[in-house]
Each structure stands twice: as C-alpha cells, then as structure tokens.
Write a protein that holds these residues in place. Structure first.
Motif, PDB file in Angstrom:
ATOM      1  N   LEU A   1       0.822  -1.271  -0.013  1.00  0.00           N
ATOM      2  CA  LEU A   1      -0.019   0.081  -0.135  1.00  0.00           C
ATOM      3  C   LEU A   1       0.893   1.191  -0.060  1.00  0.00           C
ATOM      4  N   GLY A   2       0.378   2.413  -0.780  1.00  0.00           N
ATOM      5  CA  GLY A   2       1.308   3.400  -0.626  1.00  0.00           C
ATOM      6  C   GLY A   2       0.487   4.701   0.080  1.00  0.00           C
ATOM      7  N   PRO A   3       1.100   5.760   0.031  1.00  0.00           N
ATOM      8  CA  PRO A   3       0.551   6.895   0.905  1.00  0.00           C
ATOM      9  C   PRO A   3      -0.854   7.373   0.849  1.00  0.00           C
ATOM     10  N   ASP A   4      -1.534   6.925  -0.080  1.00  0.00           N
ATOM     11  CA  ASP A   4      -3.061   7.538  -0.059  1.00  0.00           C
ATOM     12  C   ASP A   4      -3.933   6.396   0.624  1.00  0.00           C
ATOM     13  N   CYS A   5      -3.370   5.404   1.257  1.00  0.00           N
ATOM     14  CA  CYS A   5      -4.168   4.306   2.217  1.00  0.00           C
ATOM     15  C   CYS A   5      -4.224   4.852   3.290  1.00  0.00           C
ATOM     16  N   PRO A   6      -5.481   5.278   3.943  1.00  0.00           N
ATOM     17  CA  PRO A   6      -5.729   5.468   5.297  1.00  0.00           C
ATOM     18  C   PRO A   6      -5.276   4.308   6.359  1.00  0.00           C
ATOM     19  N   PHE A   7      -4.696   4.562   7.475  1.00  0.00           N
ATOM     20  CA  PHE A   7      -4.229   3.269   8.447  1.00  0.00           C
ATOM     21  C   PHE A   7      -5.394   2.855   8.819  1.00  0.00           C
ATOM     22  N   ILE A   8      -6.582   3.383   8.851  1.00  0.00           N
ATOM     23  CA  ILE A   8      -7.940   2.684   9.450  1.00  0.00           C
ATOM     24  C   ILE A   8      -8.371   1.710   8.296  1.00  0.00           C
ATOM     25  N   ASP A   9      -8.012   1.773   7.143  1.00  0.00           N
ATOM     26  CA  ASP A   9      -8.282   0.559   6.323  1.00  0.00           C
ATOM     27  C   ASP A   9      -7.367  -0.481   6.448  1.00  0.00           C
ATOM     28  N   VAL A  10      -6.115  -0.201   6.705  1.00  0.00           N
ATOM     29  CA  VAL A  10      -5.046  -1.308   6.949  1.00  0.00           C
ATOM     30  C   VAL A  10      -5.360  -1.951   8.521  1.00  0.00           C
ATOM     31  N   ASP A  11      -5.941  -1.424   9.421  1.00  0.00           N
ATOM     32  CA  ASP A  11      -5.893  -1.910  10.506  1.00  0.00           C
ATOM     33  C   ASP A  11      -7.555  -2.644  10.240  1.00  0.00           C
ATOM     34  N   LEU A  12      -8.541  -2.494   9.661  1.00  0.00           N
ATOM     35  CA  LEU A  12      -9.519  -3.281   9.536  1.00  0.00           C
ATOM     36  C   LEU A  12      -9.268  -4.443   8.633  1.00  0.00           C
ATOM     37  N   TRP A  13      -8.521  -4.178   7.771  1.00  0.00           N
ATOM     38  CA  TRP A  13      -7.889  -5.354   6.672  1.00  0.00           C
ATOM     39  C   TRP A  13      -7.197  -6.377   7.284  1.00  0.00           C
ATOM     40  N   THR A  14      -6.541  -5.849   8.273  1.00  0.00           N
ATOM     41  CA  THR A  14      -5.520  -6.788   9.009  1.00  0.00           C
ATOM     42  C   THR A  14      -6.537  -7.660  10.217  1.00  0.00           C
ATOM     43  N   ASN A  15      -7.356  -6.831  10.603  1.00  0.00           N
ATOM     44  CA  ASN A  15      -8.062  -7.503  11.631  1.00  0.00           C
ATOM     45  C   ASN A  15      -9.277  -8.649  10.915  1.00  0.00           C
ATOM     46  N   ILE A  16      -9.654  -8.361   9.840  1.00  0.00           N
ATOM     47  CA  ILE A  16     -10.505  -9.229   9.060  1.00  0.00           C
ATOM     48  C   ILE A  16      -9.521 -10.555   8.868  1.00  0.00           C
ATOM     49  N   ALA A  17      -8.435 -10.296   8.356  1.00  0.00           N
ATOM     50  CA  ALA A  17      -7.576 -11.544   8.362  1.00  0.00           C
ATOM     51  C   ALA A  17      -7.245 -12.207   9.634  1.00  0.00           C
ATOM     52  N   LEU A  18      -7.159 -11.772  10.511  1.00  0.00           N
ATOM     53  CA  LEU A  18      -6.862 -12.446  11.630  1.00  0.00           C
ATOM     54  C   LEU A  18      -8.106 -13.180  12.369  1.00  0.00           C
ATOM     55  N   THR A  19      -9.276 -12.432  12.045  1.00  0.00           N
ATOM     56  CA  THR A  19     -10.509 -13.260  12.476  1.00  0.00           C
ATOM     57  C   THR A  19     -10.623 -14.555  11.579  1.00  0.00           C
TER      58      THR A  19
END
Length: 431
Positions: free
Chosen positions: A94-112
């Motif tokens: 991901l580049g600089p346009d990606c909000p950290f909230i998206d990264v956090d949510l995608w990571t948590n979805i993967a963890l679940t």
C-alpha cells in the motif's frame, strides 16, 4: 499478468482450464493477483463463484487505475466475500493514499479468518502504522512480514505459538524492549530477518531466541550505531551485513550448532572483537569480509568444525585474517579468496609482509583445494607461493586473475608454475 477479456485467445484457454478440478484451479489462482482472480468470474458460469474460495489474497494499490476509493471498495468487497475454509495468506502492498484505518480493518479481518501468512508492505509520507494488538495473540499466524512504515508496538502480553518465520524490514520499534518482548512470545520461531532503515540510529537489536535456526541481520547505513546482541543456541545459519564502525557494540554468543555463516562488514576500516569471532568457532562453512587490523591474533580460538572458508580480499589486513584462520582451522579442506563481493578493488598485501614461521596444520593434513578470484600477481604472489609450497594434500589450485592482458597473465602463470609444491598430485588451473 492480467486477463484481457477482449482477446479472442483467452476463452479457448479458459475452456481447457475449465476441465480441471476445483482444487487444481484454486491452486493455480492462488498465484495470481486478486484483481485478476476476481476478473475470472466474467469468463463463464464455471468460473463465476470460484474466486471466492481462493485462499491467498494479494492487493497492490499501484496495480489499480482510478482513485483510491475504488481500490478500497474492491479490497473490502473481495476480502469479505472470501469463503475459503482457511485464509492461507494476505499480502498488502500500500502507498501513501491508504488511510491507516483501512490497513487496521483489513488486518483484523484476516486475523479473524485465522490467517496463516500475513505481509504488510506500507509506504507513508508521515508516521508509521501501529499494528493492532490482536496480531500479537494470533494462534494461527505462521509467517509474518512487515516492511517499511510499520510501528512494532508490542503489548505486555504476546503469544504467537505458531509463528515460524518473522521478517522485520526497515520497521520502527517503540523502544529497545520491543523486539525482545516480541521474540519472547514466539516459542517456535525458526527464521528471523532484521534490517535497519537509515533513520534508525539508536535502537538496539537484541535477539534471544532459543528455537531460532536461521538469522539474517542487515545494517548497511553507516550512520546507525545501535547495538545488536545475539544469543541463539539452536542457530544453524547466520548472515550479517553491517557497516558500523564501532564493533564493541556487536555481541554474539551461544551458537554451538552453527553450520553456515556469512559475515560481511562493508565499512572496511572497522575491526572486530575477539569475542565476536569466538561466537563463530563451531561453524562448518564460513564466508568473511572484514578487517582484523584492530585485533591481535585471537587467542584460545579454534574452528574445529570449519571445512570451507570464503574470504574476501577487499578489507585492510585480510592477509592477517587469512593466516589466523589457517592456523586456527585444523580441518579446513576448501579455501576461496575473492575480490568480487563488493565493487571496490582488493587490498594489496604490503611489501614487508612475511609468512608465519610455523605451517598451519590444515595445510599439512587437510586442505585439498583453493580458488583465488581476482588474483593480481605482484604482492599477492607471496601468499600464493606460500600456499602452493606448504599444502601437502592439495589437489587443485585455481587462479582467476583480474587482468585481461595476455602478457601479464602469462607472467603470473609462469611464476606460479615454477613453484615446487609439496603435493605431488596437485593441479594448477589458470582461468
């Protein structure tokens, strides 16, 4: 490679693939970027829902045209639609346009989804992304790769029982206790990769990992001066590339089963401590590019298991290091000298150099072959003649000169061929 649905050759190829089983098709699709996997749903009814069962998902926002909103919606839609029994891998680049909230949510979805392999490669113009705490208690995570603008902020409780491979590539740490706390919660870790970034000038890298078998540590920025300390009793493979000039900041110990080690010190003015070298004495195969110019002949050090030595001739005093290693390696069978690890020229043996008074044990009883890449004649010939004259079991000696001048190469060969060797069956090879 993407699918061009207007290409008439695509559909006949897809008809052939359609005859394959779902399991085989899913395995094939697991190697394809997710945006192309989803595109297969347009091919036919046979492919319509297959993409939702692919267990490896890979997203790269640079592959998508249009604004970031479209990319974000695509990730949410495809990630939430995935119904594979197990999510084997999620890769986010991901580049600089990606909000950290998206990264956090995608990571948590993967963890679940009990993800087994997670890779986050993030570029940000400002701060680093703070990983969610849930990551540090994943029961299923086996491989974790964090690259660039990621903050490793480890909570007090860490439990990653399945983690086998950890790669921390130019990330940030909260403090010096962060890495040790993370490693303490990884009881089955086998592979660790650490690389510092140019702005990380003070953070220590303290590696205490009883189960670790492979360790790579890279610090190629001359400005960094944080310590690293290594205590890894199960380690088999070690690679260190370092540019630091303060080698009293480097400590290694407790590597009794070490099989292979590569130690490349790119700052050629740096010396190493005896304790640093002593940690490598159990190794079987060793590659060295470092200077011994600031260290007296190491005492009480014997490389009893060393059979293969690569030594690079780019650092000041390499000739002293070579003699020390020959004296302290009684079972050495293969020696390779080379100047092509880096782009700089070999350091030439000084005019006043003379060989040791005693012949190393390995030359008399065990050394069977040596190779010299970048041989330049001149002062190097003193070392070459010494090795040829004193190696009793030598089978082959191969010299590959830097020079392309035929006359100069002939003179080198003439000098070497005139040496009366101790071994009666040795072959002199000249490239």
């Amino acid at each position: 490679m993407g699918f061009n649905l207007s290409d008439p050759t695509v559909f006949p190829q897809m008809d052939i693939l359609s005859a394959l089983s779902d399991d085989l098709l899913l395995r094939i699709l697991s190697f394809v970027p997710t945006k192309d996997v989803v595109a297969t749903s347009l091919l036919s009814k046979r492919w319509e829902g297959l993409w939702t069962s692919v267990s490896k998902l890979s997203y790269d926002d640079s592959d998508h045209t249009g604004d970031y909103k479209n990319f974000s919606q695509f990730v949410y839609r495809s990630l939430l639609s995935n119904n594979a029994p197990v999510l084997d891998k999620l890769h986010l680049k991901l580049g600089p346009d990606c909000p950290f909230i998206d990264v956090d949510l995608w990571t948590n979805i993967a963890l679940t989804r009990r993800v087994r392999e997670l890779e986050i490669d993030l570029f940000s113009k400002e701060e680093s992304f703070n990983l969610p705490n849930s990551l540090y208690t994943s029961e299923t995570l086996e491989i974790l790769t964090l690259i660039s603008c990621v903050l490793v902020n480890v909570p007090s409780s860490v439990c990653l029982p399945s983690l086998k491979t950890l790669k921390l590539d130019r990330v940030d740490y909260t403090d010096n206790a962060t890495l040790p706390r993370l490693l303490s919660g990884c009881p089955n870790l086998e592979v660790l990769f650490l690389e510092r970034h140019v702005g990380d000038e003070t953070t220590d890298s303290i590696v205490v990992a009883p189960s670790l078998q492979r360790l790579t540590m890279l610090d190629t920025h001359a400005g960094t001066c944080g310590r690293f300390m290594v205590d890894v009793p199960s380690l088999k493979h070690l690679e260190i590339t370092d540019s630091v000039a303060y080698y009293d900041l480097r400590r290694m110990k407790n590597m009794p089963v070490l099989e292979k080690a590569c130690v490349w010190i790119t700052n050629t003015s740096s010396g190493v401590t005896q304790e640093f070298l002593k940690a490598l004495t159990s190794v079987h195969r060793l590659s060295l590019s470092l200077s011994l110019s600031k260290v007296m002949h190491p005492s009480g050090m014997t490389f009893n298991q060393l059979v293969h030595l690569d030594l690079y001739t780019l650092t000041e005093g390499w000739w002293g290091l070579l003699i020390c290693m020959l004296l302290d390696s009684p079972k050495l069978r293969f020696l390779r000298l080379s100047n092509n690890k880096l782009t700089s020229e070999s350091k030439e043996i000084p005019i006043g150099w003379s060989p040791p008074s005693s012949v190393p044990e390995c030359l008399v009883y065990s050394l069977e072959a040596f190779v010299w890449i970048g041989y330049n004649g001149r002062q190097d010939s003193k070392m070459a003649i010494y090795l040829l004259k004193n190696t009793a079991c030598l089978k082959t000696a191969t010299f590959s000169p830097d020079s392309t001048d035929l006359g100069e190469k002939y003179q080198m060969l003439k000098v070497l061929a005139s040496v009366a060797t101790m071994s009666t069956s040795s072959q002199l090879l000249f490239d």
